[in-house]
Each structure stands twice: as structure tokens, then as C-alpha cells.
Write a protein that holds these residues in place. Structure first.
Motif: not given
Length: 421
Positions: A173, A225, A297
Motif C-alpha cells: 500500500g 498478490d 494486499s
């Protein structure tokens, strides 16, 4: 100074996992710092200590292929859990050298190999930790013209291998710059010219692709991811890279870290760092949101899936935790390793395959040819466990004996030192 054992030790009638395969019960003789012999009905040297191996399994000492080691207490704690070697993946050079030197002299610590400063772009990961006051400032690379001098400086620092950061921040992030492919290739070339292996920080599929294309030797994390395509798996196998999945670390960035189950295991809990244990108990009591740091994430299930597929395609997997032990992050030295083994087996590895990933595979990947296997002439870094961990991976938690460079490790004395018995 070293405290290498002078009295031979003979382990009788023990099943032997030699790093790649399990062998029927036999004898193993430790003499000084090495394994002197492995065979059937070995003679007992005068004055030797004899250990009954019936119903037990002897393994090479475990190797944690991804840690961040900042003090000798972390190495002491790792050893209590059967880890006889740690491979540090980045830290302050002066601290890393001092801790490695202590490990060379003391047999109550796991051995250590170090990376010192990792390679990254100006402002690249982990520069944000400098801004937060969690790291000291460190040198970076503006382009490929800086690679040779950067690697030479790491060699002067005492690095045993080179860490390369390929992290654009999407997984955490925080967008940040990444070195160019030309710079990464120049780093790999400069490292190889100096005999250093390279491992790349790769949390995403894009960074893993870039690392593989640029010729790195291994991925310090499996990409997490999203689902990885077959081309990434096939190219990893074709290029001969190794992968350190770090599943425990990835679960440690969620509300259900692997450590929450580990601390309830009576085979493990007594040997955990009491301060760390108190922090974990607090985090678990706090419930969701108790884990405060880490990527936001990524998903360990994606990493487990691609790691298993890579392994089945011929990619060596290495057990590594990314253990730090920092406040607010559960993954630490020693106990977290057993969570990683369990997660790899849950992902689809057999216990035997997971144990190879814990011993022979990391030794091969990092050129540690004196360890990771049980054979005459190799270091006597050995772990004796009750039962058969090839049918139940958690049996490796039930330690019956432990030797580091031939010196028996007194785990009871460690509990006394911690005031736990």
C-alpha cells in the motif's frame, strides 16, 4: 572460543533422514565437530557417550533460509528449536558481522550467514523504514553503473550473499520506485563475479517475473498478490531459481498468524522467548486487528499454490520464515519455523519433501556443502526427534537430542536460564 566436543558420541539404532531420504535404523558416530561414520553395528570408541536411537529419527540440523537477525539471543532461541543455521537476508552490516562472529565462536547459537545491506533504488523498499526510524540510512543504486561498486562494498562489509529488493509497493500500500532491469542484471553479474548468490525480495507476480528474467538465483518470497500463471512457473523451473515461500510470515500479516496455534503446542511453548510469548498472547487476545504491520494486499494461499506448482516443476523450495520478532509482527526466530513446515505440508508437500526443503535444499542453494545432510565428514549439526517426522511433520517438534558442531545442546539449561523450570 569454540566449545567443540572432545568425547565421541554414538547414536545407536536410529532411523536416519539424511537430507533427502529416510534410512532404516543404523548407527551414527560423532567425533569432535564432524560426523565420523554412519553404518550398521559401529564399534563404540573408548569413553564414548552412547545415545539410544530406538523409536527416534535423526535429521540434519534445520536451516532457516530467510531471517533478519539482529542479536545473539535470536540465534540462541533458533537453536533451541533445532535450527542450526540461519541465512540472514539484510541488516546493519556492523551488527550482522558481530553476530556472525559470535556464532562462529559459540556452539550455543545457530550458525549465521549474512547479506548486510540489500540493493534497492533511491527511495525504494525498505527506505520507508528509515523514515519511520526503524532502520539506519543505507546506500542505494541510481542505475547499472552503480552495481559493481555496490556489490564490492557489500563484499567489504562481509556479505555471504546479496539481497536484491524488487518491490514497487503495491503489496504494502505504499508506491515506491524499483530498480531498472538493467540495474538488476548488473547486480546479479557483479555478485556472481565475486562468488555471491543472489536472492530477490518478490511479493508480487510482477516482481517475481522481473527477478527471474534478470537472472537472480532465488526468490526470497513466493509471489502472493494473486494466482500465478503457468508461464511464471515454467520459467522459474527453466532458469533454475530456488524459492523461499515464507508462508508463516504471510499468515503473520493477517488476523490468524500461524503462531497462534504454535504457542498452544506443549512441545514448543516452553522454549519460546517469554517476551515474545507475552506479545503474541496480547495480540491473540486483542482479536482482529491485533497484528499491526505487514503487506495488506497479499494472501499466503497464492504463495502456497505457486510454490507447490514450482516445486512440482522442479524448482527447489527452501524453508524460511522471514523471522524478525519485532513488536506487532508475530513471525520470529525458532518457533515460527515449525509453523512454516506445517504450512508447506498443508500446501501439498510430503513431510519428506518439506524436510529436504529444511536441510539439503538450502545447503545446496547457498553452497553450504559441509551441512544439510548426514554423511561421514560433514558437520555434526544434528537433530534427534521422537517418532517419525516423515509420517507426521510435527514430530520434528519433539526434540530428544540436538548437536551443533558436535556439541550437545542442553535445552533444559536454557529453560533454567529463562526461569521457566
Amino acid at each position: 572460543m569454540s566449545t567443540s566436543a572432545s568425547v565421541p558420541t554414538l547414536i545407536r539404532n536410529v532411523a536416519v533422514f539424511d537430507g533427502t531420504a529416510l534410512h532404516a535404523p543404523r548407527d551414527v558416530l560423532i567425533d569432535g565437530s564432524v560426523i565420523a561414520a554412519v553404518g550398521l553395528a559401529l564399534g563404540t570408541p573408548a569413553g564414548a557417550t552412547v545415545v539410544d536411537g530406538r523409536g527416534r529419527t535423526l535429521l540434519p540440523g534445520l536451516i532457516d533460509a530467510h531471517t533478519h537477525t539482529g542479536d545473539t539471543e535470536q540465534l540462541r532461541r533458533a537453536l533451541l528449536f533445532g535450527i542450526t543455521t540461519e541465512l540472514d537476508m539484510g541488516g546493519t552490516p556492523s551488527v550482522a558481522r558481530a553476530v556472525r562472529e559470535a556464532a562462529r565462536e559459540r556452539d550455543d547459537l545457530a550458525d549465521l550467514r549474512i547479506a548486510t545491506t540489500g540493493a534497492t533504488a533511491p527511495g525504494g523498499h525498505p527506505s520507508q523504514l528509515v523514515e519511520l526510524g526503524l532502520m539506519e540510512p543505507f546506500p542505494t543504486l541510481a542505475g547499472p553503473e552503480d552495481a559493481d561498486a555496490f556489490v564490492a562494498a557489500r563484499v567489504a562489509d562481509g556479505a555471504d550473499h546479496l539481497k536484491i529488493f524488487i518491490e514497487d509497493g503495491t503489496a504494502i500500500g505504499t508506491p515506491m520506485p524499483v530498480m531498472s532491469p538493467e540495474t538488476i542484471r548488473a547486480l546479479v553479474r557483479a555478485a556472481h563475479e565475486r562468488g555471491l548468490r543472489t536472492a530477490a525480495h518478490t511479493l508480487t507476480r510482477r516482481s517475481a517475473r522481473l527477478a527471474i528474467d534478470c537472472g537472480v538465483d532465488g526468490l526470497a518470497h513466493a509471489p502472493a498478490d494473486g494466482p500465478s500463471d503457468d508461464a511464471l512457473v515454467e520459467d522459474a523451473a527453466a532458469r533454475g531459481v530456488f524459492v523461499i515461500p515464507t508462508l508463516a510470515s504471510l499468515t503473520g500479516m493477517t488476523d490468524n498468524p500461524a503462531e497462534y496455534a504454535l504457542i498452544d503446542d506443549p512441545r514448543l511453548r516452553p522454549y519460546a522467548d517469554p517476551r515474545w510469548l507475552k506479545e503474541i498472547e496480547r495480540m491473540r487476545a486483542d482479536g482482529p486487528g491485533g497484528v499491526r504491520v505487514g503487506p495488506v494486499s497479499v494472501d499466503a494461499r497464492y504463495a502456497a499454490d505457486v510454490a507447490l506448482r514450482m516445486f512440482r516443476a522442479g524448482v527447489p523450495l527452501l524453508v524460511g520464515t522471514d523471522g524478525t520478532g519485532g513488536e506487532g509482527h508475530p513471525t520470529t526466530h525458532g518457533i515460527s519455523y515449525h509453523g512454516e513446515l506445517a504450512l508447506l505440508v498443508a500446501a501439498g508437500l510430503t513431510p519428506a519433501q518439506a524436510l529436504t526443503a529444511a536441510t539439503a535444499a538450502p545447503a545446496d542453494a547457498f553452497g553450504l556443502h559441509d551441512r544439510g545432510r548426514i554423511a561421514a565428514g560433514l558437520r555434526a549439526d544434528l537433530l534427534l526427534v521422537e517418532g517419525n517426522p516423515l509420517t507426521d511433520i510435527t514430530a520434528v517438534r519433539d526434540v530428544a537430542g540436538l548437536w551443533r558442531r558436535g556439541v550437545p545442546v542442553d535445552r533444559t539449561a536454557a529453560l533454567l536460564a529463562d526461569g521457566l523450570v
